[in-house]
Design a protein around this motif. Sequence first.
Motif, short mmCIF file in Angstrom:
data_model
loop_
_atom_site.label_atom_id
_atom_site.label_comp_id
_atom_site.label_asym_id
_atom_site.label_seq_id
_atom_site.Cartn_x
_atom_site.Cartn_y
_atom_site.Cartn_z
N PHE A 1 27.80 -41.92 -1.06
CA PHE A 1 27.60 -40.60 -0.47
C PHE A 1 27.80 -39.51 -1.52
N MET A 2 28.89 -39.61 -2.29
CA MET A 2 29.17 -38.59 -3.31
C MET A 2 28.05 -38.51 -4.34
N VAL A 3 27.52 -39.67 -4.75
CA VAL A 3 26.44 -39.68 -5.74
C VAL A 3 25.16 -39.12 -5.13
N GLN A 4 24.84 -39.51 -3.92
CA GLN A 4 23.58 -39.06 -3.30
C GLN A 4 23.53 -37.55 -3.16
N VAL A 5 24.62 -36.95 -2.65
CA VAL A 5 24.56 -35.50 -2.39
C VAL A 5 24.73 -34.69 -3.68
N THR A 6 25.39 -35.27 -4.70
CA THR A 6 25.51 -34.58 -5.99
C THR A 6 24.21 -34.70 -6.78
N ASP A 7 23.49 -35.80 -6.56
CA ASP A 7 22.13 -36.01 -7.06
C ASP A 7 22.00 -35.82 -8.58
N PRO A 8 22.66 -36.68 -9.39
CA PRO A 8 22.48 -36.58 -10.85
C PRO A 8 21.04 -36.90 -11.23
N ARG A 9 20.50 -36.13 -12.19
CA ARG A 9 19.10 -36.27 -12.59
C ARG A 9 19.00 -36.81 -14.02
N LEU A 10 17.89 -37.46 -14.29
CA LEU A 10 17.61 -37.97 -15.63
C LEU A 10 17.63 -36.80 -16.61
N GLY A 11 18.33 -36.97 -17.72
CA GLY A 11 18.47 -35.88 -18.70
C GLY A 11 19.81 -35.19 -18.60
N THR B 1 37.86 -47.05 -4.71
CA THR B 1 37.06 -46.11 -3.92
C THR B 1 36.00 -46.92 -3.18
N PRO B 2 36.04 -46.93 -1.85
CA PRO B 2 35.06 -47.72 -1.09
C PRO B 2 33.62 -47.34 -1.47
N ARG B 3 32.76 -48.33 -1.58
CA ARG B 3 31.38 -48.09 -2.00
C ARG B 3 30.66 -47.06 -1.12
N PRO B 4 30.84 -47.03 0.22
CA PRO B 4 30.17 -46.00 1.01
C PRO B 4 30.54 -44.58 0.58
N GLN C 1 31.71 -47.73 6.95
CA GLN C 1 30.37 -48.18 6.58
C GLN C 1 29.54 -46.99 6.11
N PHE C 2 28.58 -47.24 5.20
CA PHE C 2 27.78 -46.14 4.66
C PHE C 2 26.98 -45.45 5.76
N GLU C 3 26.55 -46.21 6.77
CA GLU C 3 25.75 -45.63 7.86
C GLU C 3 26.51 -44.51 8.58
N GLU C 4 27.83 -44.54 8.49
CA GLU C 4 28.64 -43.52 9.17
C GLU C 4 28.59 -42.18 8.44
N PHE C 5 27.97 -42.13 7.25
CA PHE C 5 27.75 -40.88 6.54
C PHE C 5 26.38 -40.27 6.88
#
Length: 609
Positions: free
Chosen positions: A215-225, A208-211, A453-457
Motif C-alpha cells: 500500500f505504501m509503495v502504491q500510493v507513493t508511486d516511485p517512478r523510473l528515474g 513490516t507486513p507485505r500488505p 490482507q492487502f484487499e483490506e486496503f
Amino acid sequence: MAKSATTGEKKTRAPRKAKTSLTTRENLSALIGTARKILRKDKGLNGDVDRLPLLTWVMFLKFLDDLEIVHEEEAELDGKRYQPIIESPYRWRDWAAREDGITGDELLAFISQEFTVRADGSTGKGLFAYLRGLAGEGEKGSQREVIANVFKGVQNRMVSGYLLRDIINKINGIHFSASEEIHTLSHLYESMLREMRDAAGDAGEFYTPRPVVRFMVQVTDPRLGETVLDPACGTGGFLVEAYDHIAPQVSSPEERRSLQRETLYGQEAKPLPYMLAQMNLLLHGLEAPQIAYGNTLDRRINEIGHSERVDVILTNPPFGGEEEVGIKANFPPNMQTAETALLFLQFIMRKLRVAGAPVPGGKPAERGGRAAVVVPNGTLFGDGISAVIKEEMLKEFKLHTIVRLPQGVFAPYTDIPANLLFFERGGPTDTIWYYELPLPEGRKKYSKTAPLQFEEFAQATAWWNAREEGPQAWKVDFAAKRAAAVEAATPHWQRAESERNASIALGKPMRELEQAIQAAANGQKTELQERLKALKTEQSAHEQAAKIAQSEGDALYWPIFNLDLKNPNAKAGLEHADPKDLIAAMRSHEAEVMRLLGEIEALVAEVQA
C-alpha cells in the motif's frame, strides 16, 4: 508370492498411472523442504532463527557462482577477459559442486577456520576468512565489498559436516541462472523469512507486513528515474516492492540499467538482516543491490548535502530502541534524543530532495522529495523534543496524510498501535488528512493467525485520489489551527520577552552596585547592600514572571503538535464516553429493571392469590 499362471489364465495388470512431472515450484518446494528437514537433525541449530541464515549463506554462494559462470560466458563471447569476484579454490564449483566432495570435519574446517587445508589439497585461508578479506580488494560499494560485509556476521552453527554436505548437495540442485527458478524461489524465500520471524517472536527482526508495504509503495508511486531509499531496510521488503512497482515502467536497456544500478538504495546495521536483504533482492532480480552496511544514524545530519538527497523514502524505522550518546550528538542540540524513531524521522527529513536543487548528472529537481514512514502512536502524541521535531516537519514539509492502522497489524512482534505518515518537502503543512483503516466486521484486532490482507486496503486506495470526508476519513485545517494557537500564545510570549528584558536591564545597575560596595567605606556598605538585595529580588520576580508567561504561551501553542487525533465520525465506545452520560444511561437502565421487577412481583402475587 503366487503367480497368475497357476490359475490357467493370464491376469491383466492395471495400467500404471503416469507419474506427474513436478512443476518448478513443486520441485523447489520439495528441495527446500528436504533441506530444512536435514537442518532439523543438526544439534548446533536452534530453530528457524538459526536454520534460515545457514540456508541463506549456502544459497548465496551458489547464486554467486551461477552468476559468475553466466558473466564468464558473456565475456568469452565478447572476446574479453573476465575478472572473477571469487577466485579459485573458493568458488562453489571448486569445493561444493561434487556430491562426493569434502565432507565431515574436513568441510567444517575449510569453512570456519582461519587457515586450513582447502578442497584442492593446498593450505591457505578458510572460506569465511577469505570472503571477509575481500573488503580490502574491491572498490567501495563493489560486489567484493558486499560479499565481505555479508560474511562479516556469518557463522556456521552446524556441528555435523556430513549433514552440511547433504545441505550443499541439495542446494546444488537449484539453478540460479534460470529466471523461472529464481522467481519461484523468491516467493519461497519470503515465506521462510516470515516463518523465521514468527519463530523468533519478540526477539525477531521487526517485520513490516507485505500488505502495508505494498500500500505504501502504491500510493507513493516511485517512478523510473527517481531514487528510492530505505534507511532501515531490514530484509529488503520495501526495496523489493519498489523494484516490482518500477520494473514495468522499463522500456529500454538504458532504463533497465538505471533501475538496476541507480534507483534503489538501502542501509542496514545488523549483519543477519543485511545478508537476508542481499539474498532477497538478488532473488527478486536486482543484480547488484546497493545496500550499505552500518548504522544510518552514524553521521552528522547537517553534513548531508544536495548530492546525497533522494526523491522517495519508504521505511519502517525501528522504534522502541535507544541510541548511544555518540549518535545523539549527530543531531541539532534542541532535537537530540535517545529514541531511535525520532532520530530516523529527522534523518528522513534531511535526506529528502529539495525542489530546484541540483541533482547529480541531471536537471534540477522539479519537486521536493516525498516519504512514507511507519511510526508508533508515541511519535504522534509525544511532546518535548518530539513536538520540536514535528514543528520542524510541519513547517518545512507538507504532512498531507496520516493513515491510522488498527491494533494487531504488527502482531506477534508488537501490539503498539502504528501509523503511516506521508509527507513531501515544500511546507508549511496546511491540511492534514486522516484515514482510519477499519477492522473487518466482527474483529477486535489482527493477530499472527489472522493477519491483515492487502484487499483490506482497497477502500483506502480508492479514497487516496478522490478524497472526501466520511466514516473513515476526516481532515484537519492545520494552518488555521497553527494561526489561532500563535495568535493566542503571542501576548504571553511578548509578556515573557518583556519580563526577560527587564531582568536583563537590571544587570548593569547590579554590577555597578557590586563595584561600589567593594570601594565603599564600611559605613556606606549597608545601604548599598540593601539596594543590591532589592534589585536582586526585583530581577528574580521578573525572571519568575517570564517563566510563567512563557509557560502560559507554550501551553496554548505546543498542543497543536499532538497529532494523535481520534476519528470524529466513529461511534464512541464506553472508554471514550462522557462519565455523566454513562451515569445517566445506567440510571435509565436501573429504572427499566425496577419497572420489570414490579411487573413480575405483581404477576407472582396474582398467581399466589
